[in-house]
Design a protein around this motif. Structure first.
Motif, PDB file in Angstrom:
ATOM      1  N   ASP A   1       9.354   9.748   7.768  1.00 26.52           N
ATOM      2  CA  ASP A   1       9.210  10.318   6.337  1.00 26.52           C
ATOM      3  C   ASP A   1      10.495  10.726   5.781  1.00 26.52           C
ATOM      4  O   ASP A   1      10.888  11.277   4.657  1.00 26.52           O
ATOM      5  CB  ASP A   1       8.230  11.424   6.211  1.00 26.52           C
ATOM      6  CG  ASP A   1       8.839  12.878   6.851  1.00 26.52           C
ATOM      7  OD1 ASP A   1       9.570  12.441   7.967  1.00 26.52           O
ATOM      8  OD2 ASP A   1       8.552  13.857   6.325  1.00 26.52           O
TER       9      ASP A   1
ATOM     10  N   SER B   1      -2.463   8.635   4.763  1.00 25.43           N
ATOM     11  CA  SER B   1      -2.387   9.755   5.456  1.00 25.43           C
ATOM     12  C   SER B   1      -3.522  10.753   5.489  1.00 25.43           C
ATOM     13  O   SER B   1      -4.275  11.015   6.477  1.00 25.43           O
ATOM     14  CB  SER B   1      -1.182  10.554   5.175  1.00 25.43           C
ATOM     15  OG  SER B   1      -0.118   9.746   5.297  1.00 25.43           O
TER      16      SER B   1
ATOM     17  N   SER C   1       0.352   5.851  -0.103  1.00 23.50           N
ATOM     18  CA  SER C   1       0.841   6.335   1.078  1.00 23.50           C
ATOM     19  C   SER C   1       0.171   7.457   1.507  1.00 23.50           C
ATOM     20  O   SER C   1      -0.145   7.997   2.464  1.00 23.50           O
ATOM     21  CB  SER C   1       2.228   6.508   0.870  1.00 23.50           C
ATOM     22  OG  SER C   1       3.039   7.377   1.995  1.00 23.50           O
ATOM     23  N   SER C   2       0.281   8.542   0.487  1.00 20.05           N
ATOM     24  CA  SER C   2      -0.635   9.650   0.658  1.00 20.05           C
ATOM     25  C   SER C   2      -2.012   9.597   0.929  1.00 20.05           C
ATOM     26  O   SER C   2      -2.590  10.384   1.857  1.00 20.05           O
ATOM     27  CB  SER C   2      -0.492  10.699  -0.495  1.00 20.05           C
ATOM     28  OG  SER C   2      -1.019  10.227  -1.713  1.00 20.05           O
TER      29      SER C   2
ATOM     30  N   LYS D   1       4.137   8.316   9.625  1.00 21.40           N
ATOM     31  CA  LYS D   1       4.358   7.409   8.482  1.00 21.40           C
ATOM     32  C   LYS D   1       4.675   6.148   8.714  1.00 21.40           C
ATOM     33  O   LYS D   1       5.744   5.810   9.279  1.00 21.40           O
ATOM     34  CB  LYS D   1       5.115   8.000   7.616  1.00 21.40           C
ATOM     35  CG  LYS D   1       4.737   9.448   6.890  1.00 21.40           C
ATOM     36  CD  LYS D   1       3.423   9.364   6.141  1.00 21.40           C
ATOM     37  CE  LYS D   1       3.432   8.500   4.964  1.00 21.40           C
ATOM     38  NZ  LYS D   1       2.113   8.603   4.308  1.00 21.40           N
TER      39      LYS D   1
ATOM     40  N   ASP E   1      -1.000   4.309   7.909  1.00 20.69           N
ATOM     41  CA  ASP E   1      -0.465   5.490   8.533  1.00 20.69           C
ATOM     42  C   ASP E   1      -1.415   5.925   9.882  1.00 20.69           C
ATOM     43  O   ASP E   1      -2.610   5.479   9.476  1.00 20.69           O
ATOM     44  CB  ASP E   1      -0.428   6.791   7.440  1.00 20.69           C
ATOM     45  CG  ASP E   1       0.725   6.698   6.460  1.00 20.69           C
ATOM     46  OD1 ASP E   1       1.722   6.123   6.714  1.00 20.69           O
ATOM     47  OD2 ASP E   1       0.719   7.401   5.665  1.00 20.69           O
TER      48      ASP E   1
ATOM     49  N   ARG F   1      10.827  14.143   4.272  1.00 18.26           N
ATOM     50  CA  ARG F   1      10.483  14.288   2.796  1.00 18.26           C
ATOM     51  C   ARG F   1       9.120  15.095   2.763  1.00 18.26           C
ATOM     52  O   ARG F   1       8.863  15.823   1.554  1.00 18.26           O
ATOM     53  CB  ARG F   1      10.362  13.076   2.127  1.00 18.26           C
ATOM     54  CG  ARG F   1      11.589  12.350   1.960  1.00 18.26           C
ATOM     55  CD  ARG F   1      11.753  10.847   1.463  1.00 18.26           C
ATOM     56  NE  ARG F   1      11.059  10.967  -0.051  1.00 18.26           N
ATOM     57  CZ  ARG F   1      10.662   9.761  -0.475  1.00 18.26           C
ATOM     58  NH1 ARG F   1      10.904   8.437   0.141  1.00 18.26           N
ATOM     59  NH2 ARG F   1      10.026   9.717  -1.736  1.00 18.26           N
ATOM     60  N   LEU F   2       8.310  15.174   3.866  1.00 18.05           N
ATOM     61  CA  LEU F   2       7.013  15.736   3.873  1.00 18.05           C
ATOM     62  C   LEU F   2       7.022  17.073   4.324  1.00 18.05           C
ATOM     63  O   LEU F   2       7.450  17.193   5.449  1.00 18.05           O
ATOM     64  CB  LEU F   2       6.005  14.935   4.357  1.00 18.05           C
ATOM     65  CG  LEU F   2       5.885  13.551   3.823  1.00 18.05           C
ATOM     66  CD1 LEU F   2       4.754  12.476   4.410  1.00 18.05           C
ATOM     67  CD2 LEU F   2       5.628  13.579   2.249  1.00 18.05           C
TER      68      LEU F   2
ATOM     69  N   ILE G   1       6.867   5.764   1.679  1.00 15.39           N
ATOM     70  CA  ILE G   1       6.644   6.840   0.655  1.00 15.39           C
ATOM     71  C   ILE G   1       6.960   6.540  -0.914  1.00 15.39           C
ATOM     72  O   ILE G   1       8.050   6.065  -1.013  1.00 15.39           O
ATOM     73  CB  ILE G   1       7.491   8.120   1.030  1.00 15.39           C
ATOM     74  CG1 ILE G   1       6.594   8.666   2.292  1.00 15.39           C
ATOM     75  CG2 ILE G   1       6.944   9.250   0.041  1.00 15.39           C
ATOM     76  CD1 ILE G   1       7.426   9.933   2.879  1.00 15.39           C
TER      77      ILE G   1
END
Length: 332
Positions: A74, A125, A121-122, A111, A54, A77-78, A115
């Motif tokens: 994303d 970031s 993924s998180s 991104k 990311d 979605r975020l 995800i």
């Protein structure tokens, strides 16, 4: 973990309190995907890969506080709300710890990885955001000081502040979390010729749910088997013994349960091993799977074979081939 953050706060250089950063100053940072657990090392082992990852663009504004102006890749979605996004939340914890809550920041999150893939993924970031603010403020302390704040992001993302994704994303390489209380992280060596073949099937395995199905009580004989495998894997890394690494990567505790959430998991393992893999398992909580190989050509072949199999059962997928990424986050 609160004690770790308090210790960092107490040791923060006084220069950070008074440092000013010009409005408009910005930095762009990449942080890598990671493979957590590494089959037998649930919550204590992980390594970084070269791709995917990311990117975060962070710029200084004239208004105190953090805003998120853009998120791409994303599918909506975020959250843009800085109180609900792992990047801004972890950065805010960091700023509070060094007495710089007065600074104004705007964040763009791009991104570049799926995800819910099981590839951290998180974590990617969050680490990109923390490395960005560290760079902007000229914080020259060891990057390990960012780890407790990255774990705060993981706590928000999946309800548990584990470090097996954020630690390798932050430090690069292969990482062992020896202890959580107190936090004690060890960077491990690894064979230079170790390749990783990753396949991300297009199915949904939410991290929270994947954690909830794990057994809370285990048999002593299973625990002994697991301890032996973890010790064997770590020994193989130190000894540069890929065969020992391969035969140690067996999980009798978590994989038997989580594999039920991944279509044709054991068939994919069979395909990978038949085509030269030295090991095969679930990346993180899944649905991504990975195999270690001794060369790039074998890793590429395995991703092709697995993708063909998934296509045959009408499941799309993304594939990646990488060595172990020893660099961690980097300024672009």
């Amino acid at each position: 973990m609160s004690n770790d953050i308090q210790e960092i706060k107490q040791s923060a250089a006084a220069a950070f309190i008074g440092n000013s950063v010009a409005v408009g100053t910005e930095v762009k940072v990449f942080a890598p995907a990671t493979v957590a657990n590494v089959v037998c090392g649930f919550d204590v082992l992980g390594f970084a890969v070269n791709e995917p990852g990311d990117e975060v663009v962070m710029r200084v504004t004239g208004t105190p506080g953090i805003t998120i102006s853009k998120i791409t890749g994303d599918d909506g979605r975020l959250p843009l709300d800085p109180a609900k996004n792992t990047v801004s939340v972890s950065v805010q914890h960091y700023l509070n710890s060094i007495g710089r809550a007065d600074i104004g920041l705007d964040i763009e999150l791009h991104k570049k990885m799926p995800i819910g893939s099981g590839l951290g993924s998180s974590s990617a970031s969050t680490v990109a955001g923390l490395y960005a603010i560290k760079t902007l403020l000229g914080d020259d302390r060891d990057v390990i000081n960012l780890l407790p704040f990255a774990m705060k992001g993981e706590e928000m993302a999946c309800g548990h502040g584990h470090a097996d994704n954020v630690a390798p994303a932050l430090l690069g390489g292969f990482v062992l979390i020896r202890s959580y209380e107190p936090l004690d992280v060890v960077r491990l060596p690894h064979p230079a010729g170790l390749y990783c073949a990753i396949v991300f099937p297009d199915v949904d395995v939410p991290t929270r749910e994947a954690r909830q199905i794990i057994r809370t009580k285990i048999l002593m004989r299973d625990a002994v088997t697991q301890w032996g495998n973890i010790a064997g894997l770590v020994s193989g890394l130190f000894m540069q013994d890929i065969d020992l690494i391969g035969r140690s990567m067996q999980d009798v505790l978590v994989e038997p349960v989580r594999s039920m959430l991944i279509p044709d998991f054991y068939k994919m393992r069979e395909i990978a091993m038949e085509n030269g893999a030295v090991s095969f398992g679930i990346s993180g909580s899944g649905p991504s799977v990975f195999a270690f190989t001794k060369d790039e050509a074998t890793a590429t072949l395995i991703t092709q074979k697995l993708q063909q199999h998934l296509t045959g059962i009408k499941i799309g997928s993304n594939t990646y081939v990488s060595t172990i990424n020893d660099a961690g986050p980097r300024v672009l």
